[in-house]
Design an enzyme around this catalytic site. Structure first.
Site, PDB file in Angstrom:
ATOM      1  N   THR A  22     -18.020 -32.407 -20.883  1.00  0.00           N
ATOM      2  CA  THR A  22     -18.193 -33.857 -20.923  1.00  0.00           C
ATOM      3  C   THR A  22     -18.430 -34.356 -22.344  1.00  0.00           C
ATOM      4  O   THR A  22     -17.899 -35.402 -22.745  1.00  0.00           O
ATOM      5  CB  THR A  22     -19.367 -34.281 -20.018  1.00  0.00           C
ATOM      6  OG1 THR A  22     -19.096 -33.852 -18.683  1.00  0.00           O
ATOM      7  CG2 THR A  22     -19.564 -35.778 -20.043  1.00  0.00           C
ATOM      8  N   SER A  77     -11.389 -38.192 -15.395  1.00  0.00           N
ATOM      9  CA  SER A  77     -12.713 -37.601 -15.394  1.00  0.00           C
ATOM     10  C   SER A  77     -12.658 -36.351 -16.261  1.00  0.00           C
ATOM     11  O   SER A  77     -11.590 -35.745 -16.419  1.00  0.00           O
ATOM     12  CB  SER A  77     -13.131 -37.232 -13.964  1.00  0.00           C
ATOM     13  OG  SER A  77     -14.236 -36.353 -13.959  1.00  0.00           O
ATOM     14  N   THR A  78     -13.799 -35.983 -16.811  1.00  0.00           N
ATOM     15  CA  THR A  78     -13.880 -34.678 -17.479  1.00  0.00           C
ATOM     16  C   THR A  78     -13.341 -33.587 -16.562  1.00  0.00           C
ATOM     17  O   THR A  78     -12.686 -32.637 -17.016  1.00  0.00           O
ATOM     18  CB  THR A  78     -15.344 -34.365 -17.849  1.00  0.00           C
ATOM     19  OG1 THR A  78     -15.797 -35.330 -18.795  1.00  0.00           O
ATOM     20  CG2 THR A  78     -15.492 -32.967 -18.421  1.00  0.00           C
ATOM     21  N   ASN A  79     -13.561 -33.762 -15.270  1.00  0.00           N
ATOM     22  CA  ASN A  79     -13.277 -32.700 -14.310  1.00  0.00           C
ATOM     23  C   ASN A  79     -11.793 -32.451 -14.079  1.00  0.00           C
ATOM     24  O   ASN A  79     -11.412 -31.371 -13.611  1.00  0.00           O
ATOM     25  CB  ASN A  79     -13.959 -33.017 -12.980  1.00  0.00           C
ATOM     26  CG  ASN A  79     -15.438 -33.290 -13.155  1.00  0.00           C
ATOM     27  OD1 ASN A  79     -16.006 -33.021 -14.211  1.00  0.00           O
ATOM     28  ND2 ASN A  79     -16.072 -33.838 -12.135  1.00  0.00           N
ATOM     29  N   THR A  86       0.731  15.656 -27.896  1.00  0.00           N
ATOM     30  CA  THR A  86       0.034  15.240 -26.684  1.00  0.00           C
ATOM     31  C   THR A  86      -1.335  15.898 -26.686  1.00  0.00           C
ATOM     32  O   THR A  86      -1.472  17.045 -27.111  1.00  0.00           O
ATOM     33  CB  THR A  86       0.817  15.649 -25.418  1.00  0.00           C
ATOM     34  OG1 THR A  86       0.996  17.070 -25.418  1.00  0.00           O
ATOM     35  CG2 THR A  86       2.180  14.967 -25.357  1.00  0.00           C
ATOM     36  N   HIS A  87      -2.348  15.195 -26.231  1.00  0.00           N
ATOM     37  CA  HIS A  87      -3.744  15.675 -26.310  1.00  0.00           C
ATOM     38  C   HIS A  87      -4.145  15.941 -27.756  1.00  0.00           C
ATOM     39  O   HIS A  87      -5.025  16.780 -28.023  1.00  0.00           O
ATOM     40  CB  HIS A  87      -3.940  16.945 -25.483  1.00  0.00           C
ATOM     41  CG  HIS A  87      -3.603  16.797 -24.038  1.00  0.00           C
ATOM     42  ND1 HIS A  87      -4.530  16.491 -23.071  1.00  0.00           N
ATOM     43  CD2 HIS A  87      -2.407  16.909 -23.383  1.00  0.00           C
ATOM     44  CE1 HIS A  87      -3.949  16.428 -21.889  1.00  0.00           C
ATOM     45  NE2 HIS A  87      -2.648  16.677 -22.052  1.00  0.00           N
ATOM     46  N   SER A  97     -11.766   1.539 -51.717  1.00  0.00           N
ATOM     47  CA  SER A  97     -13.124   2.039 -51.852  1.00  0.00           C
ATOM     48  C   SER A  97     -13.788   1.426 -53.072  1.00  0.00           C
ATOM     49  O   SER A  97     -13.142   1.188 -54.102  1.00  0.00           O
ATOM     50  CB  SER A  97     -13.125   3.567 -51.988  1.00  0.00           C
ATOM     51  OG  SER A  97     -14.430   4.045 -52.256  1.00  0.00           O
ATOM     52  N   SER A  98     -15.095   1.194 -52.936  1.00  0.00           N
ATOM     53  CA  SER A  98     -15.865   0.695 -54.074  1.00  0.00           C
ATOM     54  C   SER A  98     -16.306   1.826 -54.997  1.00  0.00           C
ATOM     55  O   SER A  98     -16.815   1.572 -56.095  1.00  0.00           O
ATOM     56  CB  SER A  98     -17.093  -0.064 -53.570  1.00  0.00           C
ATOM     57  OG  SER A  98     -17.940   0.809 -52.817  1.00  0.00           O
ATOM     58  N   LYS A 122      -8.018   5.133 -53.909  1.00  0.00           N
ATOM     59  CA  LYS A 122      -8.017   5.249 -52.450  1.00  0.00           C
ATOM     60  C   LYS A 122      -7.466   3.968 -51.837  1.00  0.00           C
ATOM     61  O   LYS A 122      -7.834   2.864 -52.227  1.00  0.00           O
ATOM     62  CB  LYS A 122      -9.443   5.498 -51.944  1.00  0.00           C
ATOM     63  CG  LYS A 122      -9.548   5.873 -50.475  1.00  0.00           C
ATOM     64  CD  LYS A 122     -10.992   6.253 -50.141  1.00  0.00           C
ATOM     65  CE  LYS A 122     -11.113   6.858 -48.750  1.00  0.00           C
ATOM     66  NZ  LYS A 122     -10.855   5.872 -47.701  1.00  0.00           N
ATOM     67  N   GLU A 161      -6.543  -1.559 -39.165  1.00  0.00           N
ATOM     68  CA  GLU A 161      -7.958  -1.648 -38.828  1.00  0.00           C
ATOM     69  C   GLU A 161      -8.314  -3.060 -38.352  1.00  0.00           C
ATOM     70  O   GLU A 161      -9.023  -3.241 -37.353  1.00  0.00           O
ATOM     71  CB  GLU A 161      -8.812  -1.263 -40.039  1.00  0.00           C
ATOM     72  CG  GLU A 161      -8.690   0.202 -40.423  1.00  0.00           C
ATOM     73  CD  GLU A 161      -9.260   0.510 -41.795  1.00  0.00           C
ATOM     74  OE1 GLU A 161      -9.457   1.696 -42.100  1.00  0.00           O
ATOM     75  OE2 GLU A 161      -9.502  -0.439 -42.579  1.00  0.00           O
TER      76      GLU A 161
END
Length: 471
Positions: free
Chosen positions: A105, A144-146, A192-193, A323-324, A329, A336
């Site tokens: 609302t 209406s909001t609904n 596999t595995h 890397s810092s 690297k 990621e």
């Protein structure tokens, strides 16, 4: 100019009393109360969600003007104000935290007030003079909001899919298919595995990922069909109270034209307003995509691992120092990031599922959470895929020698010997190779299990790694 205007504020009134509103604000008193009540996250409504709400208000103003429910002059200035917002103006006026009053609302009234005050300004009137253009009686006529908010979630999700996720999926699929062609002659060890398996083509790994994303696109498209059925026109509880008999169908047609989607009015408005199932369905398809994207991003990281102590079968393009402390690297940062976004999407999906079941009777009060989580999931997945494609997929190169070394040295090649020397003999050959370091070829020939000519045919890596359906 009145005294209150010269003082830098105007007085607005609602059913709870009077408040001072900054003169330069297009929002009004109900928005101000929401700002004060919900200082929760600092997260404001997504631009796509604002667009969806404003498009609905534009469509309703046109429909109600055509049907004689509001004066044409008022209809036209509301449409003009809506168009300005859709073009990027007044965007800083939508200020209610995403965690807010149930059902949405507060955000809904923020939209109504901004449109009303900008319409008043267009007419040459003062903001806050709601007798001429009212947020409730004109901008929100028959609504209406609904019924507006569940419709806005539908429209926002459809816009986000069309503008962000679908193009990103298409580009990613194209990039993966291109790499499939480029790497089709590269033979590598299958796994596999996380153990050696029979050889595969590197190109087919990429083609498999392209097919996975293609299948997910189809699933999402199918799920999104539910979003095209609107409960708009149901008003407060789905009965259509205070709406024109032709309003529900006309507004659906107008909105369909505005967003270029085959929208239609729901066969039962109350059902469309109460059930959050369409959003759960779409969110589930996004979660499903996210799960496979995590798998793909992890595969990319494994295949690029090293450079000296990992697989290093492929090289992901370095995009920043990794890397810092360790010079030289480089990390698989795009992969990621992809996993992190996918984990967030999965979390959003869980929250949507909980919110969807939390409605009571004629209303689900958790819609603001669903709106933000669903649209945000679509957009961050799309943005992620675009970044992954541009900064990673298109620049991947193959370490061909490394791939071949692993393929030729894999004990899993013994699998191809099964039909020729039997499973037990093949197992014995593999065990001896592992213990002595001798190649499979040497041991098979030493034991006289096969001729050199037959063995060369059986251990042909190109033939072993070719898909029977392709070659």
């Amino acid at each position: 100019m009145s005294d209150q205007s010269s003082a830098g504020y105007r007085i607005e009134r609602d059913s709870m009393g009077e408040r001072e509103i900054p003169n330069d604000a297009y929002y009004g008193i109900q928005t101000l109360r929401a700002i004060e009540n919900f200082p929760i996250s600092g997260i404001k409504p997504l631009p796509t969600y604002i667009d969806a709400c404003v498009l609905i208000k534009k469509a309703t103003a046109i429909a109600n003007g055509n049907l004689g429910c509001i004066p044409q002059e008022i209809s036209q200035v509301i449409v003009q104000a809506a168009d300005e917002i859709l073009k990027g103006q007044w965007r800083d006026q939508f200020v209610v935290d995403v965690y807010q009053a149930g059902a949405g609302t507060s955000h809904h009234m923020n939209i109504n007030e901004v449109l009303a005050n900008r319409a008043l300004e267009i007419l040459g009137d003062e903001k806050g003079n709601y007798k001429r253009v009212s947020p409730n009686d004109h901008v929100n006529y028959g609504q209406s909001t609904n019924d507006v908010i569940p419709t806005a979630i539908r429209i926002g999700a459809l816009l986000a899919l069309e503008h962000t996720l679908y193009p990103a999926l298409s580009d990613a699929i194209t990039a993966l298919d291109n790499k499939g062609d480029e790497f089709q002659d590269v033979v590598k060890s299958g796994r596999t595995h996380l153990q050696d398996a029979v050889p595969v083509r590197l190109g087919e790994d990429f083609r498999a990922w392209a097919q996975i994303l293609t299948d997910h696109t189809t699933r999402i498209e199918r799920a999104s069909e539910d979003l095209m059925v609107l409960g708009l026109g149901g008003s407060a509880t789905g009965t259509g109270l205070n709406t024109h008999p032709d309003y529900r169908h006309q507004v659906a047609q107008i909105l369909a034209q505005l967003v270029d989607q085959p929208l239609k009015s729901a066969p039962h408005l109350m059902a469309a307003m109460q059930s959050m199932a369409p959003f759960v369905n779409v969110s589930g398809s996004l979660r499903n995509l996210a799960q496979d994207l995590v798998k793909i991003s992890h595969d990319l990281r494994l295949m690029d691992s090293g450079p000296k102590t990992g697989f290093k079968e492929i090289q992901l393009p370095p995009v920043q120092p990794g890397s810092s402390i360790m010079p030289g690297k480089y990390n698989p940062v795009m992969a990621e990031m992809t996993s992190m976004v996918c984990f967030q999407v999965m979390g959003y999906d869980s929250a949507i599922a909980l919110a969807a079941q939390a409605g009571q009777l004629e209303l689900n009060v958790m819609m603001p959470l669903i709106a933000y989580n669903l649209i945000h999931s679509i957009e961050i997945l799309g943005n992620t895929l675009s970044a992954l494609t541009q900064k990673c997929l298109t620049g991947i190169t193959a370490r061909r020698d490394r791939c071949l070394d692993y393929a030729e040295g894999s004990l899993a090649l013994v699998t191809a010997l099964n039909p020729h020397i039997g499973y037990l003999n093949a197992a014995a050959v593999a065990k001896e190779s592992l213990e002595t370091g001798k190649s499979l070829r040497e041991i098979v020939l030493d034991k006289g299990l096969m001729s050199a000519e037959d063995l060369a045919k059986v251990l042909d890596l190109d033939k072993m790694s070719a898909l029977s359906s392709n070659e």
